[in-house]
Write a protein that holds these residues in place. Structure first.
Motif, PDB file in Angstrom:
ATOM      1  N   ILE A   1      -7.228  18.435  11.484  1.00  0.00           N
ATOM      2  CA  ILE A   1      -6.251  17.681  12.294  1.00  0.00           C
ATOM      3  C   ILE A   1      -6.532  16.186  12.188  1.00  0.00           C
ATOM      4  O   ILE A   1      -5.613  15.370  12.073  1.00  0.00           O
ATOM      5  N   GLY A   2      -7.813  15.830  12.210  1.00  0.00           N
ATOM      6  CA  GLY A   2      -8.188  14.419  12.076  1.00  0.00           C
ATOM      7  C   GLY A   2      -7.746  13.820  10.758  1.00  0.00           C
ATOM      8  O   GLY A   2      -7.306  12.668  10.699  1.00  0.00           O
ATOM      9  N   LEU A   3      -7.828  14.618   9.708  1.00  0.00           N
ATOM     10  CA  LEU A   3      -7.404  14.142   8.386  1.00  0.00           C
ATOM     11  C   LEU A   3      -5.903  13.876   8.313  1.00  0.00           C
ATOM     12  O   LEU A   3      -5.454  13.031   7.539  1.00  0.00           O
ATOM     13  N   THR A   4      -5.112  14.585   9.118  1.00  0.00           N
ATOM     14  CA  THR A   4      -3.666  14.310   9.157  1.00  0.00           C
ATOM     15  C   THR A   4      -3.416  12.888   9.674  1.00  0.00           C
ATOM     16  O   THR A   4      -2.563  12.172   9.155  1.00  0.00           O
ATOM     17  N   ILE A   5      -4.191  12.495  10.682  1.00  0.00           N
ATOM     18  CA  ILE A   5      -4.066  11.142  11.239  1.00  0.00           C
ATOM     19  C   ILE A   5      -4.549  10.104  10.221  1.00  0.00           C
ATOM     20  O   ILE A   5      -3.920   9.050  10.043  1.00  0.00           O
ATOM     21  N   ILE A   6      -5.648  10.403   9.547  1.00  0.00           N
ATOM     22  CA  ILE A   6      -6.199   9.467   8.552  1.00  0.00           C
ATOM     23  C   ILE A   6      -5.227   9.257   7.386  1.00  0.00           C
ATOM     24  O   ILE A   6      -4.966   8.119   6.987  1.00  0.00           O
ATOM     25  N   PHE A   7      -4.671  10.345   6.860  1.00  0.00           N
ATOM     26  CA  PHE A   7      -3.733  10.219   5.740  1.00  0.00           C
ATOM     27  C   PHE A   7      -2.445   9.525   6.166  1.00  0.00           C
ATOM     28  O   PHE A   7      -1.885   8.724   5.405  1.00  0.00           O
ATOM     29  N   GLU A   8      -1.974   9.814   7.379  1.00  0.00           N
ATOM     30  CA  GLU A   8      -0.741   9.155   7.840  1.00  0.00           C
ATOM     31  C   GLU A   8      -0.992   7.669   8.079  1.00  0.00           C
ATOM     32  O   GLU A   8      -0.134   6.832   7.782  1.00  0.00           O
ATOM     33  N   GLY A   9      -2.163   7.339   8.585  1.00  0.00           N
ATOM     34  CA  GLY A   9      -2.541   5.925   8.739  1.00  0.00           C
ATOM     35  C   GLY A   9      -2.558   5.215   7.392  1.00  0.00           C
ATOM     36  O   GLY A   9      -2.123   4.060   7.266  1.00  0.00           O
ATOM     37  N   LEU A  10      -3.030   5.926   6.366  1.00  0.00           N
ATOM     38  CA  LEU A  10      -3.052   5.385   5.000  1.00  0.00           C
ATOM     39  C   LEU A  10      -1.639   5.162   4.475  1.00  0.00           C
ATOM     40  O   LEU A  10      -1.341   4.093   3.919  1.00  0.00           O
ATOM     41  N   PHE A  11      -0.743   6.141   4.675  1.00  0.00           N
ATOM     42  CA  PHE A  11       0.636   6.023   4.176  1.00  0.00           C
ATOM     43  C   PHE A  11       1.414   4.919   4.896  1.00  0.00           C
ATOM     44  O   PHE A  11       2.233   4.240   4.276  1.00  0.00           O
ATOM     45  N   ILE A  12       1.148   4.729   6.174  1.00  0.00           N
ATOM     46  CA  ILE A  12       1.789   3.642   6.920  1.00  0.00           C
ATOM     47  C   ILE A  12       1.279   2.291   6.400  1.00  0.00           C
ATOM     48  O   ILE A  12       2.060   1.355   6.206  1.00  0.00           O
ATOM     49  N   SER A  13      -0.013   2.208   6.154  1.00  0.00           N
ATOM     50  CA  SER A  13      -0.606   0.975   5.609  1.00  0.00           C
ATOM     51  C   SER A  13      -0.037   0.643   4.241  1.00  0.00           C
ATOM     52  O   SER A  13       0.293  -0.518   3.953  1.00  0.00           O
ATOM     53  N   LEU A  14       0.098   1.662   3.394  1.00  0.00           N
ATOM     54  CA  LEU A  14       0.660   1.460   2.053  1.00  0.00           C
ATOM     55  C   LEU A  14       2.099   0.961   2.117  1.00  0.00           C
ATOM     56  O   LEU A  14       2.495   0.089   1.341  1.00  0.00           O
ATOM     57  N   GLU A  15       2.873   1.512   3.054  1.00  0.00           N
ATOM     58  CA  GLU A  15       4.262   1.079   3.190  1.00  0.00           C
ATOM     59  C   GLU A  15       4.354  -0.348   3.714  1.00  0.00           C
ATOM     60  O   GLU A  15       5.214  -1.119   3.285  1.00  0.00           O
ATOM     61  N   LYS A  16       3.468  -0.721   4.631  1.00  0.00           N
ATOM     62  CA  LYS A  16       3.427  -2.097   5.139  1.00  0.00           C
ATOM     63  C   LYS A  16       3.065  -3.070   4.019  1.00  0.00           C
ATOM     64  O   LYS A  16       3.654  -4.141   3.914  1.00  0.00           O
ATOM     65  N   ILE A  17       2.103  -2.686   3.185  1.00  0.00           N
ATOM     66  CA  ILE A  17       1.688  -3.531   2.048  1.00  0.00           C
ATOM     67  C   ILE A  17       2.836  -3.659   1.053  1.00  0.00           C
ATOM     68  O   ILE A  17       3.124  -4.760   0.563  1.00  0.00           O
ATOM     69  N   ARG A  18       3.495  -2.549   0.761  1.00  0.00           N
ATOM     70  CA  ARG A  18       4.617  -2.574  -0.185  1.00  0.00           C
ATOM     71  C   ARG A  18       5.753  -3.457   0.343  1.00  0.00           C
ATOM     72  O   ARG A  18       6.362  -4.211  -0.425  1.00  0.00           O
ATOM     73  N   TYR A  19       5.995  -3.380   1.639  1.00  0.00           N
ATOM     74  CA  TYR A  19       7.051  -4.208   2.253  1.00  0.00           C
ATOM     75  C   TYR A  19       6.716  -5.693   2.146  1.00  0.00           C
ATOM     76  O   TYR A  19       7.582  -6.510   1.821  1.00  0.00           O
ATOM     77  N   GLN A  20       5.450  -6.038   2.396  1.00  0.00           N
ATOM     78  CA  GLN A  20       5.031  -7.444   2.325  1.00  0.00           C
ATOM     79  C   GLN A  20       5.112  -7.978   0.899  1.00  0.00           C
ATOM     80  O   GLN A  20       5.503  -9.123   0.677  1.00  0.00           O
ATOM     81  N   ILE A  21       4.737  -7.144  -0.079  1.00  0.00           N
ATOM     82  CA  ILE A  21       4.827  -7.543  -1.497  1.00  0.00           C
ATOM     83  C   ILE A  21       6.287  -7.764  -1.897  1.00  0.00           C
ATOM     84  O   ILE A  21       6.622  -8.743  -2.572  1.00  0.00           O
ATOM     85  N   LYS A  22       7.161  -6.849  -1.447  1.00  0.00           N
ATOM     86  CA  LYS A  22       8.593  -6.953  -1.736  1.00  0.00           C
ATOM     87  C   LYS A  22       9.192  -8.201  -1.088  1.00  0.00           C
ATOM     88  O   LYS A  22       9.994  -8.914  -1.689  1.00  0.00           O
ATOM     89  N   LYS A  23       8.768  -8.473   0.150  1.00  0.00           N
ATOM     90  CA  LYS A  23       9.242  -9.640   0.885  1.00  0.00           C
ATOM     91  C   LYS A  23       8.800 -10.931   0.203  1.00  0.00           C
ATOM     92  O   LYS A  23       9.567 -11.898   0.099  1.00  0.00           O
ATOM     93  N   LEU A  24       7.558 -10.942  -0.271  1.00  0.00           N
ATOM     94  CA  LEU A  24       7.016 -12.124  -0.959  1.00  0.00           C
ATOM     95  C   LEU A  24       7.737 -12.353  -2.286  1.00  0.00           C
ATOM     96  O   LEU A  24       8.047 -13.499  -2.638  1.00  0.00           O
ATOM     97  N   ALA A  25       8.032 -11.282  -3.000  1.00  0.00           N
ATOM     98  CA  ALA A  25       8.738 -11.382  -4.283  1.00  0.00           C
ATOM     99  C   ALA A  25      10.151 -11.921  -4.094  1.00  0.00           C
ATOM    100  O   ALA A  25      10.638 -12.735  -4.891  1.00  0.00           O
ATOM    101  N   LEU A  26      10.825 -11.486  -3.020  1.00  0.00           N
ATOM    102  CA  LEU A  26      12.183 -11.962  -2.724  1.00  0.00           C
ATOM    103  C   LEU A  26      12.198 -13.435  -2.337  1.00  0.00           C
ATOM    104  O   LEU A  26      13.103 -14.176  -2.681  1.00  0.00           O
ATOM    105  N   SER A  27      11.158 -13.851  -1.586  1.00  0.00           N
ATOM    106  CA  SER A  27      11.070 -15.254  -1.135  1.00  0.00           C
ATOM    107  C   SER A  27      10.831 -16.193  -2.339  1.00  0.00           C
ATOM    108  O   SER A  27      11.286 -17.340  -2.341  1.00  0.00           O
ATOM    109  N   LYS A  28      10.124 -15.700  -3.348  1.00  0.00           N
ATOM    110  CA  LYS A  28       9.857 -16.509  -4.543  1.00  0.00           C
ATOM    111  C   LYS A  28      11.118 -16.681  -5.394  1.00  0.00           C
ATOM    112  O   LYS A  28      11.249 -17.654  -6.121  1.00  0.00           O
ATOM    113  N   GLN A  29      12.018 -15.713  -5.313  1.00  0.00           N
ATOM    114  CA  GLN A  29      13.272 -15.767  -6.087  1.00  0.00           C
ATOM    115  C   GLN A  29      14.257 -16.775  -5.508  1.00  0.00           C
ATOM    116  O   GLN A  29      15.142 -17.249  -6.212  1.00  0.00           O
ATOM    117  N   LYS A  30      14.117 -17.089  -4.215  1.00  0.00           N
ATOM    118  CA  LYS A  30      15.053 -18.020  -3.559  1.00  0.00           C
ATOM    119  C   LYS A  30      14.747 -19.462  -3.908  1.00  0.00           C
ATOM    120  O   LYS A  30      13.628 -19.816  -4.195  1.00  0.00           O
TER     121      LYS A  30
END
Length: 199
Positions: free
Chosen positions: A170-199
């Motif tokens: 059960i603990g590993l479900t929380i750990i993996f979900e925490g990892l997937f949320i972190s990865l999505e936050k990182i991906r969003y920030q990278i995407k946001k930074l890439a879009l800001s550079k294009q402007k």
């Protein structure tokens, strides 16, 4: 792959006049969900048999699926990638359950569990390119996610004294979900930074 097969089955039923045209999408999605759950259940059973923890592997997948439903997070860009990532995650988690049962890495486990718990508590629910969450659903999902998190935490504490392997799964479900949320936050920030550079 599974999605295409599901649509073929739905269209076959439509061609044989078993269902109406309006029901094709709904039935196709239903086939997709059932097929996915059956395939992942088989993977869980296989990994559980390999590492001698069938019950714990099934518990992991059930608890992870329920939590992810309301917390969101990283989602693969294709069905094949999703299948591969999910399969690898199930394999790794099942292996880790057996490793943690030896009580060698308990301090690392509880540190990651605490960190992941905080990450989910702060950021959940988080949407992605395939699933957008509106304001109404966000509030509802967040309340449910918080309830699930604390129920999981209570269950972990209870099973720590009775059957540690279950508390680890059960603990590993929380750990993996925490990892997937972190990865999505990182991906969003990278995407946001890439879009800001294009402007």
């Amino acid at each position: 792959m599974i999605n295409n097969l599901s649509r073929v089955l739905a269209f076959k039923l439509y061609n044989h006049k078993v269902i109406n045209k309006d029901d094709i999408d709904l039935l196709s999605y239903s086939f997709f969900l059932i097929s996915s759950y059956v395939i992942y259940a088989f993977i869980c059973l296989s990994c559980g048999l390999i590492f001698h923890c069938v019950l714990e592997s099934i518990i992991f997948y059930f608890f992870f699926s329920l939590l992810r439903m309301f917390t969101g997070g990283f989602h693969a860009s294709s069905e094949i990638k999703c299948f591969l990532i999910s399969s690898i995650m199930i394999f790794i988690s099942t292996y880790l359950i057996t490793v943690l049962s030896d009580n060698r890495f308990n301090s690392i486990f509880y540190a990651l569990l605490s960190l992941s718990f905080i990450i989910i508590l702060i950021f959940a629910p988080i949407d992605n390119d395939t699933k957008k969450i509106d304001k109404t659903d966000r509030k509802k999902y967040r309340k449910i996610a918080i309830i699930i998190l604390f129920v999981y935490l209570l269950t972990i504490l209870i099973f720590t004294y009775y059957r540690k392997a279950i508390s680890f799964s059960i603990g590993l479900t929380i750990i993996f979900e925490g990892l997937f949320i972190s990865l999505e936050k990182i991906r969003y920030q990278i995407k946001k930074l890439a879009l800001s550079k294009q402007k």
